[in-house]
Design a protein around this motif. Structure first.
Motif, PDB file in Angstrom:
ATOM      1  N   GLN A 246      88.867 -17.184 -24.417  1.00 17.85           N
ATOM      2  CA  GLN A 246      90.157 -16.324 -24.589  1.00 17.85           C
ATOM      3  C   GLN A 246      90.708 -15.479 -23.600  1.00 17.85           C
ATOM      4  O   GLN A 246      91.163 -15.071 -23.928  1.00 17.85           O
ATOM      5  CB  GLN A 246      89.784 -16.067 -26.558  1.00 17.85           C
TER       6      GLN A 246
ATOM      7  N   PRO B 249      91.530 -13.187 -20.410  1.00 16.84           N
ATOM      8  CA  PRO B 249      93.007 -14.258 -19.725  1.00 16.84           C
ATOM      9  C   PRO B 249      91.895 -13.918 -18.397  1.00 16.84           C
ATOM     10  O   PRO B 249      90.634 -13.120 -18.416  1.00 16.84           O
ATOM     11  CB  PRO B 249      93.326 -11.932 -19.270  1.00 16.84           C
ATOM     12  N   THR B 250      91.966 -14.796 -17.497  1.00 18.47           N
ATOM     13  CA  THR B 250      91.462 -15.346 -16.877  1.00 18.47           C
ATOM     14  C   THR B 250      92.583 -15.950 -15.591  1.00 18.47           C
ATOM     15  O   THR B 250      93.853 -16.129 -15.935  1.00 18.47           O
ATOM     16  CB  THR B 250      90.913 -17.015 -16.951  1.00 18.47           C
ATOM     17  N   TYR B 251      92.037 -14.811 -14.286  1.00 19.17           N
ATOM     18  CA  TYR B 251      92.938 -15.579 -12.937  1.00 19.17           C
ATOM     19  C   TYR B 251      92.529 -16.336 -12.785  1.00 19.17           C
ATOM     20  O   TYR B 251      91.885 -17.359 -12.158  1.00 19.17           O
ATOM     21  CB  TYR B 251      92.709 -14.304 -12.117  1.00 19.17           C
TER      22      TYR B 251
ATOM     23  N   ARG C  76      94.584 -18.482 -14.499  1.00 11.74           N
ATOM     24  CA  ARG C  76      95.066 -19.646 -15.587  1.00 11.74           C
ATOM     25  C   ARG C  76      95.783 -18.521 -16.441  1.00 11.74           C
ATOM     26  O   ARG C  76      97.248 -19.630 -16.548  1.00 11.74           O
ATOM     27  CB  ARG C  76      93.667 -20.537 -16.396  1.00 11.74           C
ATOM     28  N   ASP C  77      95.853 -18.118 -16.576  1.00 16.64           N
ATOM     29  CA  ASP C  77      96.290 -16.675 -17.521  1.00 16.64           C
ATOM     30  C   ASP C  77      97.957 -16.111 -17.091  1.00 16.64           C
ATOM     31  O   ASP C  77      98.799 -15.680 -16.950  1.00 16.64           O
ATOM     32  CB  ASP C  77      95.938 -16.397 -18.766  1.00 16.64           C
ATOM     33  N   PHE C  78      97.127 -15.283 -15.335  1.00 18.94           N
ATOM     34  CA  PHE C  78      97.567 -14.827 -14.541  1.00 18.94           C
ATOM     35  C   PHE C  78      97.880 -14.951 -13.409  1.00 18.94           C
ATOM     36  O   PHE C  78      96.706 -15.380 -13.378  1.00 18.94           O
ATOM     37  CB  PHE C  78      98.338 -13.286 -15.527  1.00 18.94           C
TER      38      PHE C  78
END
Length: 285
Positions: A160, A162-164, A166-168
């Motif tokens: 859950q 934030p992943t570089y 994937r989410d940003f």
């Protein structure tokens, strides 16, 4: 003209065909075969029974399946009803064996463990040598399930975050830099070391002639500026003249520091621990 003759035949319909189907009436083809519209499924079409499979639940291994069966039915994980869980587990294993025998091997090993635990529970418990009661046959399985559940929850929490990618995404901005190279600043300790080397060299050539001389810092500042004019870089040692004695060296060094303070000269080096150089900080007119 008869009523039959007045009927309009639609594409793909024979004269003696029955009333048109809704698909034909709406002129919507089910598919196209070699570019031709197909308004009805062929009568001899064979669809394999496993052509479409829908998996509602996917498990990562035997422990994942056991944990799912226990949590789904709200069983107490510290008091697992082995009969119900084993029966449900074996039903799933039989389904897996019919489709993928290699995948079922790991599940069969856990099934053997469940059967062993169930058989041990049917036997009367044996007391240990120290008089304590024997350990519950389910204890090892419960420990593994609890550890697996903790790791699974930790993995979900990490997922859950934030992943570089994937989410940003990392924003990149191109900034045009100046073509003039910027050299690293000289550390104070390196400047002190270079100054000590100058003093050591001055002591080797110093004379014992005693004279009175008035030295002006401003005068030596001007001499340094004249010495640097027309030179791109001048080595730190070349600014000083050890033959004139330590007094002149001190005044020259103070004059150099004053020029650096007033940003008239720059004291720099190509890299750490490299030779120190001095240059003008401005372009002479």
């Amino acid at each position: 003209m008869s009523e039959a003759d007045s009927k309009t035949l639609l594409p793909g319909q024979s004269p003696d065909a029955p009333e048109s189907s809704p698909e034909v009436i709406d002129q919507v083809a089910l598919a196209r075969l070699y570019g031709e519209p197909l308004f009805a499924l062929p009568q001899d079409l064979y669809i394999p029974p496993d052509a479409l499979e829908v998996f509602l639940e996917a498990f990562e291994g035997p422990l994942d399946l056991l944990l799912y069966l226990i949590r789904k039915q709200n069983f107490n994980i510290l008091d697992i009803p082995m009969l119900d869980v084993t029966r449900q587990y074996m039903a799933y294993v039989d389904e897996v064996r019919s489709r993928n025998l290699e995948l079922a091997a790991e599940y069969l090993l856990m099934a053997a463990m469940l059967i062993e635990i169930k058989s041990r529970m049917l036997l009367p418990p044996k007391k240990q040598e120290d008089g304590e009661e024997a350990e519950d046959p389910r204890a090892e399985l419960v420990r593994r399930l609890l550890e697996y559940e903790q790791m699974k929850l930790a993995a979900q929490q990490l997922g859950q975050l934030p992943t570089y990618g994937r989410d940003f995404l990392k924003a990149t901005v191109y900034i045009e830099q100046s073509l003039q190279p910027r050299f690293p600043d000289v550390e104070v300790s390196e400047l002190q070391a270079a100054w000590r080397d100058i003093l050591k060299r001055a002591k080797l050539v110093q004379s014992h002639k005693i004279t009175r001389e008035e030295l002006s810092v401003r005068e030596y500042m001007s001499q340094i500026l004249k010495q640097l004019q027309g030179q791109r870089f001048v080595e730190f040692e070349r600014i000083f003249n050890p033959e004139k004695g330590s007094t002149v060296l001190v005044v020259t060094f103070i004059a150099m520091l004053e020029l650096a303070k007033e940003t008239l000269i720059e004291i720099t080096q190509a890299e750490a621990y490299a030779p120190i150089y001095v240059r003008l900080a401005y372009t002479p007119v």
